[in-house]
Design a protein around this motif. Sequence first.
Motif, short mmCIF file in Angstrom:
data_model
loop_
_atom_site.label_atom_id
_atom_site.label_comp_id
_atom_site.label_asym_id
_atom_site.label_seq_id
_atom_site.Cartn_x
_atom_site.Cartn_y
_atom_site.Cartn_z
N ALA A 3 -21.88 7.64 -94.34
CA ALA A 3 -20.21 7.33 -94.24
C ALA A 3 -19.80 5.60 -95.03
O ALA A 3 -19.68 5.18 -95.71
CB ALA A 3 -19.40 7.03 -93.25
N GLN A 32 -27.13 11.83 -95.01
CA GLN A 32 -25.93 13.11 -94.06
C GLN A 32 -27.37 13.99 -94.52
O GLN A 32 -26.71 15.05 -93.73
CB GLN A 32 -24.97 13.74 -95.41
CG GLN A 32 -23.90 14.50 -95.33
CD GLN A 32 -22.83 13.82 -93.70
OE1 GLN A 32 -22.60 12.83 -93.56
NE2 GLN A 32 -22.39 14.96 -93.16
N ASN A 48 -19.08 17.47 -94.70
CA ASN A 48 -19.46 15.95 -94.94
C ASN A 48 -20.85 15.83 -96.01
O ASN A 48 -20.49 15.01 -97.11
CB ASN A 48 -19.92 14.67 -94.24
CG ASN A 48 -18.54 14.82 -92.77
OD1 ASN A 48 -17.40 15.18 -93.26
ND2 ASN A 48 -19.26 14.43 -91.95
#
Length: 87
Positions: A3, A32, A48
Amino acid sequence: MAADHTSIGLAQYRLGNIEEALAAYKRGLEAQERLVDKNPASTLYLNNLASNLGNLGLIYSNIGQYDDALAIYQRAFGILEGLAEED
Protein backbone atom coordinates in the motif's frame (compact mmCIF):
# COMPACT_ATOMS: atom_id res chain seq x y z
CA MET A 1 4.34 -2.21 2.30
CA ALA A 2 2.42 -2.78 -0.93
CA ALA A 3 0.00 0.00 0.00
CA ASP A 4 2.90 2.37 0.70
CA HIS A 5 4.34 1.82 -2.77
CA THR A 6 0.90 2.35 -4.27
CA SER A 7 0.51 5.63 -2.37
CA ILE A 8 3.93 6.78 -3.54
CA GLY A 9 3.01 5.81 -7.09
CA LEU A 10 -0.18 7.84 -6.92
CA ALA A 11 1.66 10.87 -5.56
CA GLN A 12 4.35 10.60 -8.24
CA TYR A 13 1.68 10.28 -10.93
CA ARG A 14 -0.14 13.38 -9.69
CA LEU A 15 3.16 15.26 -9.74
CA GLY A 16 3.66 14.24 -13.35
CA ASN A 17 6.56 11.92 -12.61
CA ILE A 18 5.36 9.05 -14.77
CA GLU A 19 8.48 6.89 -14.68
CA GLU A 20 8.72 7.17 -10.90
CA ALA A 21 5.00 6.41 -10.61
CA LEU A 22 5.34 3.29 -12.76
CA ALA A 23 8.33 2.11 -10.73
CA ALA A 24 6.49 2.59 -7.44
CA TYR A 25 3.35 0.84 -8.69
CA LYS A 26 5.47 -2.06 -9.95
CA ARG A 27 7.19 -2.37 -6.55
CA GLY A 28 3.77 -2.35 -4.89
CA LEU A 29 2.56 -4.95 -7.35
CA GLU A 30 5.53 -7.21 -6.58
CA ALA A 31 4.84 -6.91 -2.85
CA GLN A 32 1.15 -7.66 -3.40
CA GLU A 33 2.00 -10.68 -5.53
CA ARG A 34 4.21 -12.03 -2.73
CA LEU A 35 1.31 -11.67 -0.30
CA VAL A 36 -0.99 -13.54 -2.67
CA ASP A 37 1.63 -16.26 -3.21
CA LYS A 38 1.83 -16.80 0.55
CA ASN A 39 -1.95 -16.51 1.06
CA PRO A 40 -3.63 -17.64 -2.18
CA ALA A 41 -7.06 -17.98 -0.56
CA SER A 42 -7.12 -14.42 0.78
CA THR A 43 -9.83 -12.50 -1.03
CA LEU A 44 -8.48 -9.28 0.50
CA TYR A 45 -5.04 -9.80 -1.03
CA LEU A 46 -6.53 -10.87 -4.35
CA ASN A 47 -8.79 -7.80 -4.45
CA ASN A 48 -5.85 -5.57 -3.60
CA LEU A 49 -3.78 -7.19 -6.33
CA ALA A 50 -6.54 -6.59 -8.88
CA SER A 51 -6.84 -2.97 -7.71
CA ASN A 52 -3.09 -2.41 -8.02
CA LEU A 53 -3.17 -3.90 -11.50
CA GLY A 54 -6.02 -1.55 -12.42
CA ASN A 55 -4.03 1.46 -11.21
CA LEU A 56 -1.02 0.37 -13.25
CA GLY A 57 -3.23 -0.20 -16.28
CA LEU A 58 -4.64 3.30 -15.92
CA ILE A 59 -1.18 4.83 -16.07
CA TYR A 60 -0.29 2.78 -19.13
CA SER A 61 -3.53 3.87 -20.78
CA ASN A 62 -2.98 7.53 -19.93
CA ILE A 63 0.50 7.51 -21.47
CA GLY A 64 -0.69 5.78 -24.63
CA GLN A 65 0.69 2.29 -23.94
CA TYR A 66 -2.60 0.65 -24.75
CA ASP A 67 -1.30 -2.86 -25.34
CA ASP A 68 0.32 -2.87 -21.90
CA ALA A 69 -2.83 -1.41 -20.36
CA LEU A 70 -5.01 -4.06 -21.98
CA ALA A 71 -2.79 -6.90 -20.76
CA ILE A 72 -2.85 -5.52 -17.22
CA TYR A 73 -6.62 -4.96 -17.29
CA GLN A 74 -7.19 -8.50 -18.54
CA ARG A 75 -5.08 -9.88 -15.71
CA ALA A 76 -7.05 -7.85 -13.15
CA PHE A 77 -10.32 -8.99 -14.71
CA GLY A 78 -9.21 -12.61 -14.49
CA ILE A 79 -8.53 -12.25 -10.77
CA LEU A 80 -11.89 -10.59 -10.11
CA GLU A 81 -13.71 -13.10 -12.28
CA GLY A 82 -12.15 -15.91 -10.23
CA LEU A 83 -13.29 -14.27 -7.02
CA ALA A 84 -16.82 -13.88 -8.38
CA GLU A 85 -16.95 -17.56 -9.27
CA GLU A 86 -16.04 -18.48 -5.71
CA ASP A 87 -19.10 -16.69 -4.29
